[in-house]
Design a protein around this motif. Structure first.
Motif: not given
Length: 294
Positions: A37-39, A63-67, A221-229
């Motif tokens: 993953v990464g870059n 994507f990289e920021r959220e992951y 992209l939609d669900e990673m922020p939800k998971f983080y929050n």
């Protein structure tokens, strides 16, 4: 992100906000790059790379920021789980050791009943206090296990599914790039009949792969922020329960040792007076001929 299974998120607690957004209040953000993953533009081989940019740099950065935030969260959850286990194990070891010491004291020659009944009673009172402390400590540790340690473990169990979804997205991206490069190769050739046929076939093969990647990318992209929050609502009750358990325990300890002090401090001596008394008795012992220096 259906495979994250929101059923694993009973409304069961929160992580302190110190692990929040990057940049605010100068927190250090861990953005290590996992294998594959990464870059997201990285490729082990440059052969067959399309000239057309199939994913924008903005989307790639998002994507990289959220992951990266989720990778940081995963590391911190694992560390917190490990530290909580160590803490409860140390607490139990402490109270068990205290009980053993007072139990051993009662069979010690220091506490022979015929020599000093008062001292024996003092040791027995201390033993009772230590056993009460151990019982309350065991209850506290059990509560922390249920309300903090187990929820941390369950939360951590979701990350492998998340990481696998990211890996599948990366695999889909690489296949998308490969097929896009093939389409571009045929587009550059002279438009003969066989080339047009192969171009059509390549485009047809590319279309479902592109759609699959775009769906995977959008979903993450939609669900990673939800998971983080989700960390806030998940862990808040856990840490509120931790605070209550600590308050109850130390309140009981105040009562137990307050009662013990009243039992053994009938002479009302200060620490300084006790120290002087001990020095006097030690001097008397040193004056005995059997311990005198040659």
């Amino acid at each position: 992100l259906t495979l994250l299974s929101w059923q694993l998120f009973p409304r069961n607690g929160a992580i302190p906000e110190g692990t929040g957004e990057a940049g605010s209040r100068g927190e250090k953000v861990l953005c290590r790059e996992p294998e594959g993953v990464g870059n997201m533009s990285w490729m082990p081989f440059k052969i067959g790379q399309p000239r057309k940019q199939i994913i924008s740099k903005t989307v790639e950065r998002d994507f990289e920021r959220e992951y990266g935030k989720l990778q940081q969260l995963e590391d911190q959850i694992k560390k917190l789980h490990k530290d909580m286990k160590k803490s409860t194990e140390a607490d139990l070891a402490m109270s068990k050791s205290a009980v053993k010491i007072t139990s051993d004291l009662q069979s010690n020659p220091l506490c022979e009943q015929e020599h000093d009944q008062t001292f024996l009673e003092t040791v027995m009172a201390l033993d009772t206090a230590m056993k009460r402390m151990d019982a309350f400590n065991q209850e506290r540790v059990n509560q922390i296990q249920r309300t903090v340690i187990e929820p941390l473990k369950k939360y951590s169990s979701v990350f492998p599914s998340l990481n696998m979804a990211v890996k599948r997205r990366e695999q889909s991206l690489q296949e998308y790039r490969r097929l896009q490069a093939r389409v571009e190769k045929y587009e550059e050739k002279e438009k003969t009949g066989p080339v047009l046929v192969k171009l059509h076939q390549a485009r047809e093969e590319l279309r479902p792969v592109r759609e699959e990647f775009e769906a995977k990318n959008k979903q993450l992209l939609d669900e990673m922020p939800k998971f983080y929050n989700s960390r806030i609502d998940y862990f808040r009750p856990s840490f509120e329960a931790l605070i209550r358990a600590q308050v109850v325990y130390y309140t009981e300890m105040f009562k137990i040792f307050g009662e013990l002090t009243m039992q053994i401090d009938d002479q009302g001596l200060t620490d300084e007076q006790r120290e002087k008394e001990n020095e006097t008795k030690l001097s008397e012992l040193r004056a005995l001929s059997i311990v005198a220096d040659d």
